[in-house]
Motif scaffolding. Structure first.
Motif, short mmCIF file in Angstrom:
data_model
loop_
_atom_site.label_atom_id
_atom_site.label_comp_id
_atom_site.label_asym_id
_atom_site.label_seq_id
_atom_site.Cartn_x
_atom_site.Cartn_y
_atom_site.Cartn_z
N GLU A 15 24.28 31.78 51.83
CA GLU A 15 23.00 32.46 51.60
C GLU A 15 22.05 31.65 50.74
O GLU A 15 20.83 31.69 50.92
CB GLU A 15 23.25 33.82 50.94
N SER A 16 22.60 30.90 49.78
CA SER A 16 21.74 30.16 48.85
C SER A 16 21.00 29.01 49.52
O SER A 16 20.08 28.42 48.93
CB SER A 16 22.56 29.63 47.67
N ASN A 17 21.41 28.64 50.73
CA ASN A 17 20.77 27.53 51.43
C ASN A 17 19.88 27.98 52.58
O ASN A 17 19.46 27.16 53.40
CB ASN A 17 21.85 26.57 51.96
N TYR A 19 16.32 30.08 53.50
CA TYR A 19 15.08 30.55 52.91
C TYR A 19 14.18 31.16 53.98
O TYR A 19 14.16 30.69 55.12
CB TYR A 19 14.32 29.40 52.24
N SER A 20 13.45 32.19 53.60
CA SER A 20 12.48 32.81 54.50
C SER A 20 11.09 32.65 53.90
O SER A 20 10.92 32.69 52.68
CB SER A 20 12.78 34.31 54.67
N ASP A 21 10.09 32.46 54.77
CA ASP A 21 8.71 32.26 54.31
C ASP A 21 8.65 31.21 53.21
O ASP A 21 8.04 31.41 52.15
CB ASP A 21 8.11 33.58 53.82
N GLU A 22 9.27 30.08 53.46
CA GLU A 22 9.35 29.01 52.47
C GLU A 22 8.08 28.14 52.50
O GLU A 22 7.67 27.66 53.56
CB GLU A 22 10.57 28.13 52.72
N HIS A 27 8.39 20.85 49.86
CA HIS A 27 9.32 19.94 50.52
C HIS A 27 8.65 18.70 51.11
O HIS A 27 9.31 17.89 51.75
CB HIS A 27 10.05 20.70 51.64
N LYS A 35 3.65 28.03 55.06
CA LYS A 35 5.02 28.54 55.03
C LYS A 35 5.76 28.29 56.35
O LYS A 35 5.19 28.41 57.43
CB LYS A 35 5.01 30.04 54.75
N TYR A 38 11.49 30.11 58.53
CA TYR A 38 12.86 29.94 58.05
C TYR A 38 13.05 28.48 57.64
O TYR A 38 12.47 27.57 58.24
CB TYR A 38 13.89 30.26 59.14
N ASP A 41 18.88 24.45 54.23
CA ASP A 41 19.31 23.19 53.60
C ASP A 41 20.69 22.83 54.13
O ASP A 41 21.64 23.62 53.99
CB ASP A 41 19.41 23.38 52.08
#
Length: 222
Positions: A15-17, A19-22, A27, A35, A38, A41
């Motif tokens: 889950e920690s890797n 992201y939504s609306d990143e 980056h 954004k 999805y 990483d």
């Protein structure tokens, strides 16, 4: 948001890797961009293979692969798909018997510095390029008369269509000015590069690391 898709990504990479609306400006080295719906990483070859396989199931969701985000622009309008990021979480570098094995996410500058510290020549002129090993091999990066093709032995790549991991020897990579076969085929470089003389591979690219420094050795620009 497609919660089922997010869950399946999280099952692969954690889950920690995921992201939504990143915000992609985080980056991209130019710090611009809207954004991505999805972003994931990638931390290893097995995860990469599984995520690419998953995208066949979710074929209606486009995806794009980035490394360090160097020398690229990302639209402010955002991206309605998945960004697959191969960078510092997939950046191991090993040195053994005059050989460097560097994963795709390793920065060129870091690999060059480690080579220098081990007394190995061949990467000095590449040390100022602000990108990763994966991107450098894909485009045969170069500077001051030196190119990746001068030191690479082979690359480990993922064929997106078949899902197979392939090892391409230097001649098979078809390296020329800012070009490799990876840019033409449906390949993803999960590389390490090995520099020197051995064949250890796991998401790797093999690169030749030439000789230890002698009196004529070049200095590495810090």
């Amino acid at each position: 948001m497609n919660q089922e898709f997010i869950k399946e990504l999280a099952d692969i990479v954690g889950e920690s890797n995921v992201y939504s609306d990143e915000v992609m400006a985080r980056h991209i080295t130019f710090r611009v961009g809207g954004k991505a719906k999805y972003l994931v990483d990638i931390t290893g070859e097995e995860e990469l293979v599984k995520v690419i396989s998953l995208m066949k199931k979710w074929s209606d969701i486009p995806y794009y692969i980035i490394g360090n985000g160097s020398n690229m622009l990302f639209t402010d309008e955002g991206y309605d798909g998945l960004i697959i990021k191969i960078s510092n979480k997939m950046a191991d570098v090993d040195i053994h018997n005059l050989r460097i094995v560097a994963k795709a996410g390793a920065m060129l500058s870091r690999v060059a510095k480690l080579a220098y510290e081990e007394g190995l020549s061949g990467m000095e002129r590449l040390s100022g390029i602000p990108g990763t090993i994966g991107g450098a091999v894909t485009m045969n990066a170069g500077a001051y008369g030196s190119e990746i093709k001068d030191i690479i032995v082979c690359a480990k790549v993922l064929d997106r269509e078949t899902g197979k991991v392939l090892i391409l020897e230097k001649d098979e990579l078809d390296l020329s000015y800012r070009h490799s076969i990876i840019m033409e085929k449906n390949y993803i470089e999960s590389v390490r590069k090995q520099m020197a003389f051995a064949q250890r591979m796991a998401e790797e690219c093999i690169i030749h690391l030439l000789e230890p420094y002698g009196e004529e050795g070049l200095e590495l620009n810090e």
